[in-house]
Scaffold this motif. Structure first.
Motif, mmCIF file in Angstrom:
data_model
loop_
_atom_site.group_PDB
_atom_site.id
_atom_site.type_symbol
_atom_site.label_atom_id
_atom_site.label_comp_id
_atom_site.label_asym_id
_atom_site.label_seq_id
_atom_site.Cartn_x
_atom_site.Cartn_y
_atom_site.Cartn_z
ATOM 1 N N THR A 1 1.633 -1.431 -0.490
ATOM 2 C CA THR A 1 -0.172 0.625 -0.237
ATOM 3 C C THR A 1 0.988 1.254 0.142
ATOM 4 O O THR A 1 1.859 1.079 0.110
ATOM 5 C CB THR A 1 -1.075 0.063 1.240
ATOM 6 O OG1 THR A 1 -0.286 0.250 2.346
ATOM 7 C CG2 THR A 1 -1.856 -1.191 1.532
ATOM 8 N N ARG A 2 0.395 2.470 0.089
ATOM 9 C CA ARG A 2 1.302 3.539 -0.503
ATOM 10 C C ARG A 2 1.409 3.741 0.883
ATOM 11 O O ARG A 2 2.213 4.902 1.355
ATOM 12 C CB ARG A 2 0.129 4.667 -0.765
ATOM 13 C CG ARG A 2 1.245 6.290 -1.529
ATOM 14 C CD ARG A 2 0.310 6.826 -2.356
ATOM 15 N NE ARG A 2 0.013 6.104 -3.495
ATOM 16 C CZ ARG A 2 -0.284 5.889 -4.674
ATOM 17 N NH1 ARG A 2 1.606 6.421 -5.497
ATOM 18 N NH2 ARG A 2 -0.910 5.169 -5.776
ATOM 19 N N GLY A 3 1.225 3.375 2.208
ATOM 20 C CA GLY A 3 1.607 3.945 3.494
ATOM 21 C C GLY A 3 0.751 3.792 3.980
ATOM 22 O O GLY A 3 -0.578 4.379 3.925
ATOM 23 N N VAL A 4 1.238 5.041 5.528
ATOM 24 C CA VAL A 4 -0.237 5.659 6.732
ATOM 25 C C VAL A 4 0.170 6.461 6.153
ATOM 26 O O VAL A 4 1.583 7.163 6.589
ATOM 27 C CB VAL A 4 0.617 4.724 7.765
ATOM 28 C CG1 VAL A 4 -0.237 5.385 8.779
ATOM 29 C CG2 VAL A 4 0.252 4.043 7.836
ATOM 30 N N TYR A 5 -0.811 7.864 6.287
ATOM 31 C CA TYR A 5 -0.905 9.111 6.286
ATOM 32 C C TYR A 5 -2.478 9.415 6.738
ATOM 33 O O TYR A 5 -3.159 9.213 6.698
ATOM 34 C CB TYR A 5 -0.327 9.780 4.845
ATOM 35 C CG TYR A 5 -0.329 10.873 4.918
ATOM 36 C CD1 TYR A 5 1.250 10.983 5.390
ATOM 37 C CD2 TYR A 5 -0.715 11.605 4.776
ATOM 38 C CE1 TYR A 5 1.728 12.323 5.222
ATOM 39 C CE2 TYR A 5 -0.575 12.922 4.046
ATOM 40 C CZ TYR A 5 0.607 13.953 5.038
ATOM 41 O OH TYR A 5 1.102 15.382 4.953
ATOM 42 N N PRO A 6 -2.182 10.823 7.457
ATOM 43 C CA PRO A 6 -3.609 11.345 8.033
ATOM 44 C C PRO A 6 -4.694 11.377 6.869
ATOM 45 O O PRO A 6 -4.096 11.636 5.460
ATOM 46 C CB PRO A 6 -3.400 12.404 8.450
ATOM 47 C CG PRO A 6 -1.758 12.304 9.181
ATOM 48 C CD PRO A 6 -1.083 11.903 7.847
ATOM 49 N N ARG A 7 -5.930 10.601 6.372
ATOM 50 C CA ARG A 7 -6.543 10.452 5.333
ATOM 51 C C ARG A 7 -7.031 11.715 4.518
ATOM 52 O O ARG A 7 -7.143 12.939 5.093
ATOM 53 C CB ARG A 7 -7.908 10.043 6.208
ATOM 54 C CG ARG A 7 -8.447 9.845 5.049
ATOM 55 C CD ARG A 7 -9.478 8.763 5.290
ATOM 56 N NE ARG A 7 -10.406 8.488 4.106
ATOM 57 C CZ ARG A 7 -11.143 9.015 3.440
ATOM 58 N NH1 ARG A 7 -11.936 10.596 3.286
ATOM 59 N NH2 ARG A 7 -12.200 8.539 2.959
ATOM 60 N N GLN A 8 -6.636 11.603 3.431
ATOM 61 C CA GLN A 8 -6.436 12.905 2.396
ATOM 62 C C GLN A 8 -6.766 12.022 1.292
ATOM 63 O O GLN A 8 -6.117 10.955 0.896
ATOM 64 C CB GLN A 8 -5.800 13.814 2.648
ATOM 65 C CG GLN A 8 -4.346 13.926 1.815
ATOM 66 C CD GLN A 8 -3.807 14.313 1.618
ATOM 67 O OE1 GLN A 8 -3.552 15.710 2.702
ATOM 68 N NE2 GLN A 8 -2.501 14.938 0.732
ATOM 69 N N HIS A 9 -7.835 12.302 0.223
ATOM 70 C CA HIS A 9 -7.997 11.346 -0.868
ATOM 71 C C HIS A 9 -6.386 11.601 -2.425
ATOM 72 O O HIS A 9 -5.715 10.945 -3.020
ATOM 73 C CB HIS A 9 -9.139 12.333 -2.232
ATOM 74 C CG HIS A 9 -10.261 11.256 -1.756
ATOM 75 N ND1 HIS A 9 -10.558 12.516 -0.534
ATOM 76 C CD2 HIS A 9 -10.266 10.907 -2.707
ATOM 77 C CE1 HIS A 9 -11.952 12.010 -0.474
ATOM 78 N NE2 HIS A 9 -11.770 10.686 -0.834
ATOM 79 N N GLY A 10 -5.610 12.903 -2.241
ATOM 80 C CA GLY A 10 -4.655 13.225 -2.570
ATOM 81 C C GLY A 10 -3.392 12.731 -2.316
ATOM 82 O O GLY A 10 -3.671 11.946 -0.661
ATOM 83 N N PHE A 11 -1.888 12.104 -2.855
ATOM 84 C CA PHE A 11 -0.989 11.762 -2.773
ATOM 85 C C PHE A 11 -0.597 12.097 -0.902
ATOM 86 O O PHE A 11 -0.559 13.864 -1.134
ATOM 87 C CB PHE A 11 0.397 11.474 -3.345
ATOM 88 C CG PHE A 11 -0.391 10.352 -4.536
ATOM 89 C CD1 PHE A 11 -1.353 9.701 -4.945
ATOM 90 C CD2 PHE A 11 1.053 10.419 -4.951
ATOM 91 C CE1 PHE A 11 -1.848 8.732 -5.671
ATOM 92 C CE2 PHE A 11 0.913 9.135 -6.386
ATOM 93 C CZ PHE A 11 -0.356 8.500 -6.981
#
Length: 287
Positions: A93-103
């Motif tokens: 997966t692209r990883g863990v990051y606070p939710r937002q649609h963009g990268f």
């Protein structure tokens, strides 16, 4: 206790945890592969890894691992779990990051998971053949990417299951694309046909092996589009995938294909494919 790979390390399955803000969990923002294991050896390992890296590139996901080292780690996992016949499932997966649609606005590490599973070969079904259900293809237009976004495939597969069918054979308008988890082949007058490699299908690894053995054994093949009516009027139909191998389709929407039994060309290809499995296993043992 079964072992898995979690972010590059082989660990106990119970020790791994996925963050609730993992982009794979929230968006399906990732890619995956399923590799068959025969006699403890990964079948077409390099081809699956190559496709994984290609899918990653198509979605802008960076896999830092060297392909050879990556393959060796998968082999180690199969060995520590003493898997003889089954599959290894792996995903990034692209990883863990606070939710937002963009990268993510800053670089984050991809999350990598792999595990093994015992899975017997569907030998009885490959001998008898199965039924398929024609379903409109409602998926997105980048089916060439083996992404985690499989809802369209799942809905098609469920329709097939409710109709007591093994697979959903999808079509866009009048043109056959592929199965919900497989590629589709038809045979008419001794000529095999399968959808060409475009954004509308996944270029299956088993599909690639079939095309290779057809060339080696002088089976005529055309990678062309064909219609729903051509498929239902075919002499033989079969699907291909990592887990189904070469699976004869003997009926579609209650319409018999050919004489309602696996065809001769299909059975010949099954035998040649079996030989290919044995050849690759012997080659792996010699290294």
């Amino acid at each position: 206790m079964a072992k898995i790979i979690f972010n590059g390390e082989i660990v106990d399955r119970t020790t791994a945890a996925i963050d609730i803000e993992d982009r794979g969990y929230q968006f399906g923002d990732g890619i995956y592969e399923v590799i068959r294991v025969y006699n403890g050896k990964l079948f077409t390992k390099n081809e699956h890894i190559q496709r994984l890296y290609e899918s990653a590139e198509k979605i802008g996901l960076k896999i830092k691992d060297d392909k050879d080292a990556f393959g060796s780690k998968l082999e180690e996992l199969v060995k520590v779990n003493s898997l003889d016949t089954g599959i290894i499932y792996l995903q990034f997966t692209r990883g863990v990051y606070p939710r937002q649609h963009g990268f993510p606005e800053k670089e984050v590490e991809p999350v990598f998971v792999a595990y093994t599973k015992e899975m017997k070969r569907a030998e009885n079904l490959m001998k008898s053949g199965v039924n398929g259900l024609l379903v409109e293809d409602i998926r997105w237009l980048r089916c060439d990417i083996k992404s985690l976004n499989l809802l369209g495939n799942i809905l098609a597969k469920q329709k097939a299951a409710e109709a007591d069918c093994y697979e959903a054979i999808q079509h866009r308008g009048d043109k056959i694309t592929e199965g919900s988890s497989s590629n589709v082949f038809m045979v008419k007058d001794g000529i095999l046909k399968t959808h060409p490699v475009t954004n509308l299908i996944l270029n299956g690894i088993t599909r690639q092996v079939i095309l290779k053995i057809c060339k080696e054994n002088e089976f005529p093949v055309k990678e062309v589009e064909f219609s729903v009516s051509e498929l239902t009027e075919a002499d033989e139909v079969f699907i291909s995938s990592t887990t189904s191998e070469i699976m004869p389709i003997v009926g579609l929407n209650s319409i018999a294909i050919g004489n309602g039994k696996p065809g001769e060309i299909t059975k010949k290809l099954q035998q040649i494919f079996e030989d290919e499995i044995q050849k690759q296993c012997e080659k792996a043992l010699s290294h």
